[in-house]
Write an enzyme that holds these catalytic residues in place. Structure first.
Site, PDB file in Angstrom:
ATOM      1  N   GLU A 145      27.499 102.975-105.229  1.00 44.35           N
ATOM      2  CA  GLU A 145      28.036 102.120-106.293  1.00 44.35           C
ATOM      3  C   GLU A 145      26.910 101.314-106.931  1.00 44.35           C
ATOM      4  O   GLU A 145      25.900 100.998-106.289  1.00 44.35           O
ATOM      5  CB  GLU A 145      29.085 101.167-105.679  1.00 44.35           C
ATOM      6  CG  GLU A 145      29.689 100.208-106.691  1.00 44.35           C
ATOM      7  CD  GLU A 145      30.973  99.538-106.204  1.00 44.35           C
ATOM      8  OE1 GLU A 145      31.300  99.645-105.011  1.00 44.35           O
ATOM      9  OE2 GLU A 145      31.651  98.913-107.047  1.00 44.35           O
ATOM     10  N   ASN A 163      40.427 103.228-109.534  1.00 47.05           N
ATOM     11  CA  ASN A 163      40.021 102.797-108.194  1.00 47.05           C
ATOM     12  C   ASN A 163      40.741 101.495-107.867  1.00 47.05           C
ATOM     13  O   ASN A 163      40.822 100.595-108.712  1.00 47.05           O
ATOM     14  CB  ASN A 163      38.502 102.549-108.169  1.00 47.05           C
ATOM     15  CG  ASN A 163      38.071 101.720-106.962  1.00 47.05           C
ATOM     16  OD1 ASN A 163      38.054 102.212-105.832  1.00 47.05           O
ATOM     17  ND2 ASN A 163      37.744 100.453-107.188  1.00 47.05           N
ATOM     18  N   GLU A 164      41.266 101.390-106.677  1.00 46.05           N
ATOM     19  CA  GLU A 164      41.908 100.152-106.205  1.00 46.05           C
ATOM     20  C   GLU A 164      42.753  99.507-107.317  1.00 46.05           C
ATOM     21  O   GLU A 164      42.539  98.349-107.702  1.00 46.05           O
ATOM     22  CB  GLU A 164      40.858  99.185-105.632  1.00 46.05           C
ATOM     23  CG  GLU A 164      40.177  99.777-104.404  1.00 46.05           C
ATOM     24  CD  GLU A 164      39.452  98.769-103.503  1.00 46.05           C
ATOM     25  OE1 GLU A 164      39.196  97.636-103.932  1.00 46.05           O
ATOM     26  OE2 GLU A 164      39.159  99.142-102.350  1.00 46.05           O
ATOM     27  N   TYR A 209      38.383  99.352 -94.200  1.00 39.85           N
ATOM     28  CA  TYR A 209      37.124  98.783 -93.708  1.00 39.85           C
ATOM     29  C   TYR A 209      37.330  98.172 -92.325  1.00 39.85           C
ATOM     30  O   TYR A 209      38.394  97.630 -92.025  1.00 39.85           O
ATOM     31  CB  TYR A 209      36.611  97.707 -94.671  1.00 39.85           C
ATOM     32  CG  TYR A 209      36.007  98.294 -95.941  1.00 39.85           C
ATOM     33  CD1 TYR A 209      34.702  98.747 -95.952  1.00 39.85           C
ATOM     34  CD2 TYR A 209      36.761  98.407 -97.117  1.00 39.85           C
ATOM     35  CE1 TYR A 209      34.135  99.298 -97.101  1.00 39.85           C
ATOM     36  CE2 TYR A 209      36.203  98.954 -98.268  1.00 39.85           C
ATOM     37  CZ  TYR A 209      34.892  99.399 -98.253  1.00 39.85           C
ATOM     38  OH  TYR A 209      34.331  99.947 -99.382  1.00 39.85           O
ATOM     39  N   GLU A 222      36.681 105.269 -99.018  1.00 40.55           N
ATOM     40  CA  GLU A 222      35.865 104.096 -98.668  1.00 40.55           C
ATOM     41  C   GLU A 222      36.181 103.746 -97.220  1.00 40.55           C
ATOM     42  O   GLU A 222      37.335 103.446 -96.892  1.00 40.55           O
ATOM     43  CB  GLU A 222      36.177 102.896 -99.566  1.00 40.55           C
ATOM     44  CG  GLU A 222      35.614 103.045-100.977  1.00 40.55           C
ATOM     45  CD  GLU A 222      35.785 101.806-101.845  1.00 40.55           C
ATOM     46  OE1 GLU A 222      35.816 100.682-101.299  1.00 40.55           O
ATOM     47  OE2 GLU A 222      35.890 101.974-103.072  1.00 40.55           O
ATOM     48  N   GLN A 263      28.424 102.118 -97.698  1.00 46.22           N
ATOM     49  CA  GLN A 263      27.969 102.996 -98.749  1.00 46.22           C
ATOM     50  C   GLN A 263      26.676 103.690 -98.305  1.00 46.22           C
ATOM     51  O   GLN A 263      26.221 103.466 -97.195  1.00 46.22           O
ATOM     52  CB  GLN A 263      27.767 102.191-100.020  1.00 46.22           C
ATOM     53  CG  GLN A 263      29.068 101.561-100.521  1.00 46.22           C
ATOM     54  CD  GLN A 263      28.976 101.018-101.932  1.00 46.22           C
ATOM     55  OE1 GLN A 263      27.982 101.186-102.612  1.00 46.22           O
ATOM     56  NE2 GLN A 263      30.047 100.339-102.377  1.00 46.22           N
TER      57      GLN A 263
END
Ligand code: AHR
Length: 508
Positions: A42, A189-190, A256, A312, A361
């Site tokens: 990103e 995204n999101e 996450y 992610e 990432q």
């Protein structure tokens, strides 16, 4: 690999026999999609600028602006796919500002990540060249939240059209004759957060609308990926599948591992055993997420046409002292390598539905594989976990049962031993064993139906300290060694694992 790995031999006396693994090589399962070992780059902190891109005039050795050292390191682990340009950055990204002469590209504020200047020096042409240099598929995320569908459609046409349309001609004028291979495209995204603050019904309707305009030339496949749930938001998956499942090819999921929680994140190093257990226990919770999101998808898509993509995942710690909090820069220790390996073992069990995953990432951001500092670069323990598992890409999953004792501290626990196994296209069986206990070794017996190997060899990733890590001054403090503590005798494989270790065995 270009260097001889030192040998690691465990002490069997220090390891009680407390785990039994059964591998059913006679009942092969699904093919493990190589994309499960994917990456995410990103425009965030030094993830792209300095991390992979230094510009063609840099004194750091580069290929058309991309760091040679990073490209070589990524090629060595066969990176299968890279997701770009975000993340939240993608939700405001205007692709038009990243094409054409670099000097004329407008500068913008990166509003999501530190408010720094985004030069747009890396745009579509640069990212696509990077993917080709690394040998990875391209997964581009589009902006659904702040741009009309026409923009998304135009970007896809710009990248994929072989015709004399104005967009294809513009691409050619900008230096790229043939269309690129675009494997995957993120339809936002999101959408529940930085991608537009939508509720699930609105997000599903918008996804339907935008997906209708994303078109590739006849016969050119493109996986359209809808923005998915965060963690346990099963209602999101339900709504997305019910209302948009028929127009998408993939549904994302973000998860996450955040020790201490979002408001009180803990550091990447200098932790105690309670924090070690917390991180690993929170990591293996992904198993339940994949099972439950997968079951909801099965209800709407019993043939499993739509892929689940954990695009992610990874550890999210407190940023390193003295760094910009918006850059999400964190150290990476042996614990992170175990996080990666535990995830890979779990991903293997979900291979039928889970057909992609992107660690967050790739370089210098969150659970990075590579850290850079000027001209220097280190491979992190997480990099080495990817290296150990690289032969899993495209291999056939072999069902595994593990009978292990429990390991835990306080409220956090998990099975001490985790395992997975695959058979690669050459017929070699790879068996991964992880010992999550940082203090207690383990003698593991592995029974394998349908395999009688002639040779057993292995590699191990371990270290003396739980937070052992690589630095610019000591880049090789944590790296794999050859593993000699596995034996095949009378039809049973025995492996003596030290504490806090990832072992990859090769049975030929
Ligand atoms: O990976 C960092 C950020 O985490 C991404 O930009 C966003 O999609 C997620 O919230």
């Amino acid at each position: 690999m270009g260097f001889a790995e030192p040998a690691f031999a465990a002490d069997p006396a220090a390891a009680p026999q407390d785990a039994a693994v059964a591998i059913h090589a006679d009942r092969p399962g699904a093919r493990l999609d190589p994309h499960i070992f994917g990456q995410f780059a990103e425009h965030l902190g030094h993830g792209v600028y300095d991390g992979i891109w230094v510009g063609p005039k840099s004194s750091v050795p580069n290929i058309h602006g991309f760091r040679r050292d990073v490209i070589d390191a990524l090629k060595a682990i066969r990176v299968p796919v890279v997701r770009w340009p975000g993340g939240c950055f993608a939700d405001e990204y205007n692709w038009r500002e990243g094409i054409g002469p670099v000097a004329k590209r407008p500068k913008r504020v990166n509003t999501n990540w530190g408010g720094v200047t985004e030069s747009n020096a890396v745009g579509t042409h640069e990212f696509m060249e990077f993917s080709e240099l690394v040998g990875a598929d391209a997964y581009v995320a589009g902006d659904l939240g702040s741009a009309p569908p026409r923009e998304m459609a135009a970007w896809v046409e710009y990248m994929t059209s072989p015709t004399d349309s104005a967009l294809a001609q513009e691409r050619i004028a900008n230096g790229r004759k043939a269309p690129w291979k675009l494997a995957m495209f993120g339809v936002g995204n999101e959408l529940w957060g930085c991608g537009g603050n939508m509720d699930a019904v609105t997000a599903a309707q918008e996804t339907r609308r935008y997906a209708a305009f994303i078109k590739t030339p006849e016969g050119v496949p493109l996986m359209k990926v809808a923005s998915g749930a965060s963690g346990e938001d099963y209602a999101w998956t339900e709504t997305m599948m019910a209302k948009a499942g028929d127009v998408i090819d993939g549904l994302a999921l973000h998860y996450y591992t955040v020790p201490g929680g979002w408001e009180n994140k803990k550091p990447a190093t200098g932790f105690d055993e309670h924090d070690w257990a917390e991180v690993l226990a929170k990591t293996v919770a992904v198993d339940t997420l994949l099972t439950r999101h997968g079951k909801i998808m099965d209800k709407y898509d019993p043939k499993r046409r739509v892929a689940l993509l954990l695009d992610e995942w990874g550890t999210w710690y407190k940023n390193e002292p003295g760094t910009n909090p918006g850059f999400l820069y964190q150290q990476n220790s042996l614990r992170d390598a175990l996080v990666a390996a535990l995830n890979f073992n779990i991903f293997t069990r979900h291979a039928e539905r889970l057909r992609g995953a992107n660690i967050a990432q790739m370089v210098n951001v969150l659970q990075a594989l590579i850290l850079t500092d000027g001209a220097k670069m280190v491979r992190t323990p997480t990099y080495w976990a990817f290296d150990l598992y690289k032969d899993y890409q495209g291999a056939t999953v072999l069902p595994v049962e593990v009978d292990s004792r429990w390991y835990g501290r306080g409220e956090y626990g998990l099975a001490a031993i985790s395992a997975s196994a695959v058979r690669d296209p050459q017929g070699v069986v790879h068996v991964a064993l992880v010992n999550a206990d940082p203090a207690q070794g383990s003698q593991v017996t592995v029974k394998i139906d349908g395999v009688a190997p002639g040779t057993v060899s292995g590699r191990i990733l371990t270290a003396d300290k739980m937070d052992a890590h690589n630095t610019m001054d000591a880049p090789d403090a944590v790296r794999p060694q050859s593993f000699t503590a596995a034996r095949w005798q009378n039809g049973v494989l025995t492996a003596t694992l030290p504490p806090k270790a990832v072992v990859m065995l090769e049975l030929r």
